[in-house]
Design a protein around this motif. Structure first.
Motif, mmCIF file in Angstrom:
data_model
loop_
_atom_site.group_PDB
_atom_site.id
_atom_site.type_symbol
_atom_site.label_atom_id
_atom_site.label_comp_id
_atom_site.label_asym_id
_atom_site.label_seq_id
_atom_site.Cartn_x
_atom_site.Cartn_y
_atom_site.Cartn_z
ATOM 1 N N ILE A 1 -12.852 1.793 -17.627
ATOM 2 C CA ILE A 1 -12.399 3.054 -18.229
ATOM 3 C C ILE A 1 -12.272 2.894 -19.747
ATOM 4 C CG2 ILE A 1 -10.451 4.671 -18.358
ATOM 5 C CD1 ILE A 1 -12.168 5.036 -15.869
ATOM 6 N N GLU A 2 -11.791 1.755 -20.203
ATOM 7 C CA GLU A 2 -11.643 1.520 -21.648
ATOM 8 C C GLU A 2 -13.002 1.495 -22.340
ATOM 9 O OE1 GLU A 2 -10.188 -0.428 -19.258
ATOM 10 O OE2 GLU A 2 -8.142 0.330 -19.492
ATOM 11 N N GLU A 3 -13.980 0.821 -21.721
ATOM 12 C CA GLU A 3 -15.331 0.784 -22.292
ATOM 13 C C GLU A 3 -15.960 2.170 -22.277
ATOM 14 O OE1 GLU A 3 -16.632 -3.748 -20.994
ATOM 15 O OE2 GLU A 3 -16.918 -2.096 -19.579
ATOM 16 N N LEU A 4 -15.683 2.931 -21.223
ATOM 17 C CA LEU A 4 -16.199 4.301 -21.146
ATOM 18 C C LEU A 4 -15.638 5.150 -22.288
ATOM 19 C CD1 LEU A 4 -17.778 6.555 -19.770
ATOM 20 C CD2 LEU A 4 -15.831 6.854 -18.212
ATOM 21 N N GLY A 5 -14.348 4.976 -22.574
ATOM 22 C CA GLY A 5 -13.738 5.709 -23.686
ATOM 23 C C GLY A 5 -14.430 5.426 -25.004
ATOM 24 N N GLU A 6 -14.784 4.165 -25.240
ATOM 25 C CA GLU A 6 -15.516 3.797 -26.459
ATOM 26 C C GLU A 6 -16.913 4.423 -26.461
ATOM 27 O OE1 GLU A 6 -14.469 2.133 -29.200
ATOM 28 O OE2 GLU A 6 -12.497 2.267 -28.259
ATOM 29 N N LYS A 7 -17.569 4.382 -25.317
ATOM 30 C CA LYS A 7 -18.927 4.941 -25.212
ATOM 31 C C LYS A 7 -18.919 6.450 -25.462
ATOM 32 C CE LYS A 7 -23.165 4.029 -23.340
ATOM 33 N NZ LYS A 7 -23.923 3.366 -24.360
ATOM 34 N N LEU A 8 -17.896 7.134 -24.956
ATOM 35 C CA LEU A 8 -17.831 8.586 -25.135
ATOM 36 C C LEU A 8 -17.704 8.981 -26.600
ATOM 37 C CD1 LEU A 8 -15.585 9.646 -22.113
ATOM 38 C CD2 LEU A 8 -18.065 9.859 -22.346
ATOM 39 N N ARG A 9 -17.144 8.121 -27.405
ATOM 40 C CA ARG A 9 -17.027 8.416 -28.848
ATOM 41 C C ARG A 9 -18.386 8.484 -29.536
ATOM 42 N NH1 ARG A 9 -12.453 5.411 -27.638
ATOM 43 N NH2 ARG A 9 -10.500 6.357 -28.335
ATOM 44 N N GLU A 10 -19.395 7.851 -28.929
ATOM 45 C CA GLU A 10 -20.756 7.853 -29.490
ATOM 46 C C GLU A 10 -21.546 9.106 -29.103
ATOM 47 O OE1 GLU A 10 -22.693 4.405 -27.928
ATOM 48 O OE2 GLU A 10 -21.046 3.078 -28.488
ATOM 49 N N MET A 11 -21.069 9.841 -28.106
ATOM 50 C CA MET A 11 -21.829 10.953 -27.541
ATOM 51 C C MET A 11 -21.719 12.222 -28.381
ATOM 52 S SD MET A 11 -23.156 9.665 -24.831
ATOM 53 C CE MET A 11 -23.010 7.901 -25.033
ATOM 54 N N THR A 12 -22.791 12.995 -28.367
ATOM 55 C CA THR A 12 -22.746 14.319 -28.984
ATOM 56 C C THR A 12 -22.350 15.376 -27.954
ATOM 57 O OG1 THR A 12 -25.113 14.647 -28.591
ATOM 58 C CG2 THR A 12 -24.464 13.781 -30.757
ATOM 59 N N HIS A 13 -22.603 15.094 -26.648
ATOM 60 C CA HIS A 13 -22.255 16.012 -25.568
ATOM 61 C C HIS A 13 -21.710 15.213 -24.392
ATOM 62 C CE1 HIS A 13 -25.230 18.261 -27.890
ATOM 63 N NE2 HIS A 13 -24.638 19.347 -27.448
#
Length: 100
Positions: free
Chosen positions: A81-93
């Motif tokens: 979940i923590e890694e997912l949170g970091e990954k979501l910061r890179e997303m435009t959508h």
């Protein structure tokens, strides 16, 4: 040209396979597409769905899972979940796909 990065999040197992194909469709349209199977174990994928995931990977996308059984059975990439949170910061959508 800036490319869009899209993350589709699958919380319900009934929508995971359809969502993976949707991520592949976005990748075909020149978007970086990622899928995340969250909190649920899904059945082992058949050959057609495995092929869809391989095509998605060929286009620099990926399917992640927070469930270890999905990683072992279906070859998804593990993510916390923590890694997912970091990954979501890179997303435009970010798309919550098929939430019931």
């Amino acid at each position: 040209m800036e490319y869009k990065k899209v993350c589709l999040m699958y919380r319900h197992e009934d929508y995971a396979l359809d969502g993976i194909r949707s991520a592949l469709g976005l990748a075909v349209e020149n978007m970086y597409a990622y899928g995340v199977v969250m909190d649920k174990e899904i059945d082992e994928l058949d050959e057609l769905n495995q092929e869809s995931i391989e095509m998605l990977r060929d286009m620099e996308g990926e399917v992640f899972s927070t469930v270890a059984a999905n990683v072992e059975k279906n070859g998804f990439e593990a993510i916390t979940i923590e890694e997912l949170g970091e990954k979501l910061r890179e997303m435009t959508h970010i798309v919550p796909y098929g939430i019931k």
